[in-house]
Design a protein around this motif. Structure first.
Motif, short mmCIF file in Angstrom:
data_model
loop_
_atom_site.label_atom_id
_atom_site.label_comp_id
_atom_site.label_asym_id
_atom_site.label_seq_id
_atom_site.Cartn_x
_atom_site.Cartn_y
_atom_site.Cartn_z
N ARG A 153 11.74 4.93 9.43
CA ARG A 153 12.40 4.39 8.98
C ARG A 153 11.87 2.65 8.16
N LEU A 154 11.63 2.31 7.14
CA LEU A 154 11.76 1.25 6.51
C LEU A 154 12.50 0.73 6.69
N SER A 155 12.90 -0.54 6.95
CA SER A 155 14.08 -1.54 7.32
C SER A 155 14.70 -1.74 5.87
N ASP A 156 14.36 -1.98 4.85
CA ASP A 156 14.73 -1.93 3.31
C ASP A 156 14.83 -1.14 2.52
N LEU A 157 15.76 -0.64 1.66
CA LEU A 157 15.06 0.42 0.81
C LEU A 157 14.22 -0.13 -0.23
N THR A 158 14.65 -1.25 -0.80
CA THR A 158 13.33 -1.29 -1.79
C THR A 158 11.76 -1.76 -1.29
N GLN A 159 12.00 -1.60 -0.12
CA GLN A 159 10.22 -1.69 0.32
C GLN A 159 9.95 -0.30 0.40
N LEU A 160 10.14 0.99 -0.62
CA LEU A 160 10.30 1.85 -0.41
C LEU A 160 9.19 2.12 -1.95
N ALA A 161 9.44 0.88 -2.41
CA ALA A 161 8.54 0.56 -3.78
C ALA A 161 7.17 0.02 -4.09
N GLY A 162 6.53 -0.06 -2.61
CA GLY A 162 5.98 -1.30 -2.39
C GLY A 162 4.43 -0.24 -0.71
N VAL A 163 5.86 1.60 -1.55
CA VAL A 163 4.54 2.29 -0.58
C VAL A 163 5.00 3.66 -1.54
N ASP A 164 3.86 4.71 -0.90
CA ASP A 164 3.20 5.73 -2.28
C ASP A 164 3.00 7.26 -1.23
N ASP A 165 4.33 8.01 -1.07
CA ASP A 165 4.40 8.72 -0.36
C ASP A 165 4.75 10.20 -0.78
N SER A 166 4.01 10.34 -2.20
CA SER A 166 3.72 10.82 -3.17
C SER A 166 2.85 12.30 -2.81
N GLY A 167 2.60 12.87 -1.39
CA GLY A 167 1.09 13.30 -0.94
C GLY A 167 1.92 15.04 -0.20
N ALA A 168 0.77 15.48 -0.20
CA ALA A 168 0.98 17.00 -0.03
C ALA A 168 2.40 16.92 1.07
N HIS A 169 2.50 16.48 1.84
CA HIS A 169 3.39 16.42 2.56
C HIS A 169 4.79 15.27 2.14
N SER A 170 6.28 15.72 2.58
CA SER A 170 7.11 14.49 2.50
C SER A 170 7.89 14.77 3.17
N LEU A 171 9.03 14.36 3.70
CA LEU A 171 10.33 14.62 3.90
C LEU A 171 11.84 14.94 3.18
N PRO A 172 12.59 15.38 3.32
CA PRO A 172 13.56 15.61 2.17
C PRO A 172 13.87 14.73 1.65
N ARG A 173 14.20 15.25 0.08
CA ARG A 173 15.30 14.15 -0.65
C ARG A 173 15.93 12.58 0.27
N ALA A 174 17.12 13.12 1.15
CA ALA A 174 17.79 12.93 1.57
C ALA A 174 17.78 11.48 2.39
N GLU A 175 16.36 12.48 3.68
CA GLU A 175 15.98 11.83 4.27
C GLU A 175 15.18 10.12 3.52
N ARG A 176 14.35 10.48 2.55
CA ARG A 176 13.77 9.60 1.81
C ARG A 176 14.95 8.42 1.68
N GLU A 177 16.25 8.47 0.97
CA GLU A 177 16.81 8.21 0.17
C GLU A 177 17.55 7.43 1.67
N ALA A 178 17.43 7.40 2.67
CA ALA A 178 17.66 6.18 3.79
C ALA A 178 16.51 5.58 4.06
N GLY A 179 15.33 5.54 3.64
CA GLY A 179 14.44 5.07 3.96
C GLY A 179 13.21 5.72 5.08
N TYR A 180 13.36 6.80 4.95
CA TYR A 180 12.23 7.26 5.83
C TYR A 180 11.17 8.08 5.72
N VAL A 181 10.70 8.06 5.73
CA VAL A 181 8.93 8.36 5.44
C VAL A 181 7.90 8.86 6.30
N LEU A 182 7.38 10.10 5.53
CA LEU A 182 5.88 10.11 7.11
C LEU A 182 4.59 9.19 6.84
#
Length: 555
Positions: free
Chosen positions: A48-77
């Motif tokens: 989990r990223l500590s701040d949702l705004t930090q999602l802008a600093g990563v690219d998690d659009s690979g072949a595998h990712s987490l469900p939308r609800a988890e990503r919106e909570a700041g989680y990534v693989l």
């Protein structure tokens, strides 16, 4: 360069743009579990990223990712997320998981007199240390009463170490922990592949050495002894684990004709283990590339070769190993059961930690009941709970013979079970709680694992011409197996109906066998001879094995 700060780990690292969070963690010496070796299929490297705004600093659009609800909570693989800006990552501590993990350290054994390989004799103000009657070295003073050894079970997932006083056979202390190699690759095959990568073997070897040091220190503290009086360590584990624990290349185990680089039945120096300067490591004999010293240990303490009639010995885990004994004749095989039984590759899967669902039953009114480890709030499903859930849902008709959920409007099962069948990401899942559930894909993982073991059983029975009904006893070994119920194994078809009432759970026989090898040197030659005479059954060479495997998938 982007900077990654690992919250709670007191670690910060600058990396090249495009580096994944997992690669950054490994460079920083931070353990993030990735049992699929960064393929992206297991979902266990979720951070989990500590701040949702930090999602802008990563690219998690690979072949595998987490469900939308988890990503919106700041989680990534971690293995799929590339970093391009500064981020703070929350990572669970593996040390905390070690403290919480429930690991079985004991297995059945038998009575035998101590006759250790290491002996001592004091004369002329010094004590001579002997190994098998050969002088290893001398120590000042009379230290004859100070002679210790460690019996070490090297599991794919866990490590269990026991400190034993050699002259008396007294068991002084026991410690266990996760095998840190599982953070890089969960099962045997993926660990072999990881070892083939640049620096991979060294990484796994040093992870083991670090874990051994921690276990050693805990043991000597608990017993109040000096580690320089520990003279021998027994490594009991499958063939791949023995390679990785000794820093030997396991690559040949991943390629036909699967010839091990080590055979066991021999000593190695223990220079890197921080023990006596005369310290030795003994590797019990291995049977084949995928039937290792852990099974030799199990055969030893189960006395399989002495049993009349037909007995099956099954070690259920990521590498399912099976031995059939028929009036003294033994045949063995190994099946790639995969990591499902360890709670991996399961959406809500977890190891045996507090909060893991470990038991599940449906009562006569169709109401489901579950029990978690430690009575904590349900947080996931461990291996025993997984088989319980699958077995009960098969028994009551929620899961059909093909492994598919029966539609609630077509099933003849009570309302509480119908209510538990709800959609998850567009597909049906069975909800134990609002946050813990079993998916259709999870059931497929169970089918693949149980199909692998059932087909191995069937092939061995055919090898020695033993009908299912003629099997007198079934011994289920291993830490995971000890927590299972016979009914669950029968309900999912991992064991045939003819085995009902014949199952006995014998615990961690790899550990108790290691202790027997440590305390009685005579067992070493005996088991060396026995291991060389075991019939090795390679399932890949079994006629029509693919058809057999497919036939074993159904419930």
């Amino acid at each position: 360069m982007p900077t990654i700060r690992f919250i709670g780990q007191n670690s910060t690292i600058a990396v090249a743009p495009g580096t994944t969070v997992l690669d950054a963690a490994r460079k920083a010496g931070i353990d993030i579990e990735s049992p699929c070796n960064a393929v992206g299929t297991c979902g266990k490297c979720r951070v989990r990223l500590s701040d949702l705004t930090q999602l802008a600093g990563v690219d998690d659009s690979g072949a595998h990712s987490l469900p939308r609800a988890e990503r919106e909570a700041g989680y990534v693989l971690a293995c799929q997320t590339k970093v391009y800006g500064d981020i703070d990552v929350l990572v669970h501590s593996r040390a905390e998981e070690n403290r919480r993990l429930s690991i079985l350290s004991e297995g059945e054994s038998f009575e035998y007199a101590p006759d250790p390989y290491i002996t001592k004799r004091a004369e002329g103000g010094v004590t001579h240390v002997y190994g098998g009657g050969t002088l290893l070295g001398s120590e000042p003073g009379d230290t004859t009463g100070k002679a210790y050894g460690i019996a070490l079970d090297i599991g794919t997932t866990t490590l269990v170490a026991e400190l034993i006083h050699l002259p008396t056979g007294e068991h002084l202390a026991s410690e266990s922990m996760l095998n840190p190699q599982s953070a890089y690759a969960q099962d045997v095959l993926t660990r072999i592949h990881f070892a083939e990568e640049e620096g991979g073997l060294e990484t796994l070897f040093h992870a083991f050495l670090s874990a051994f040091s921690a276990l050693r220190d805990s043991l000597v503290r608990a017993a109040g002894i000096d580690p320089r009086y520990i003279y021998e360590v027994i490594y009991s584990g499958n063939t791949t684990m023995l390679h990785l624990a000794t820093g030997v290349d396991p690559a040949p185990l991943g390629k036909y004709p699967y010839i091990p680089n080590i055979r066991g039945g021999a000593h190695l120096p223990a220079d890197a283990l921080g023990l006596s300067p005369f310290g030795l490591v003994y590797l019990p004999p291995i049977i084949s590339a995928f039937v290792g010293a852990d099974i030799t240990s199990g055969i030893l303490v189960s006395r399989l070769e002495q049993k009349a009639g037909a007995t099956l010995f099954i070690d259920i885990g990521t590498n399912g190993e099976i031995v059939l004994a028929k009036d003294g004749r033994l045949a063995a095989t190994s099946t790639a059961a995969g990591p499902a039984f360890e709670g991996m590759n399961i959406v809500c899967g977890t190891r045996a930690v507090p909060g893991a669902v470990e038991q599940f039953q449906v009562d006569g009114d169709g109401r489901p009941h579950y029990k978690t480890i430690g009575g904590a709030k349900a947080a996931g499903i461990c291996g025993s709970g997984l088989l319980d859930i699958a077995g009960e849902l098969v028994r009551v008709g929620v899961i059909g013979k093909s492994g598919r959920f029966v539609r609630a409007d077509k099933g003849a099962f009570p309302e509480p079970l119908q209510a538990a069948l709800r959609p998850y990401e567009g597909k049906t899942a069975f909800f134990i709680t609002d946050e813990v559930f079993l998916t259709q894909q999870d059931i497929r993982q169970v089918q693949l694992a149980k199909g692998a073991i059932r087909s191995g059983i069937t092939a061995l029975l055919a090898q020695l011409s033993v009908p299912e009904a003629a099997v007198d006893e079934v011994l289920i070994a291993g830490s995971f197996g000890y927590h299972l119920r016979e009914s669950s194994l029968l309900d999912i078809g991992l064991l045939p109906p003819a085995f009902a009432g014949k199952v006995r759970f014998v615990g961690n026989t790899s550990q108790s066998g290691a202790a027997a090898f440590l305390l009685n040197t005579g067992f070493r030659a005996d088991m060396q001879a026995l291991a060389s005479n075991v019939d090795k059954v390679e399932l890949a060479d079994t006629p029509d094995f693919e058809k057999l495997f497919v036939a074993c998938l159904g419930f």
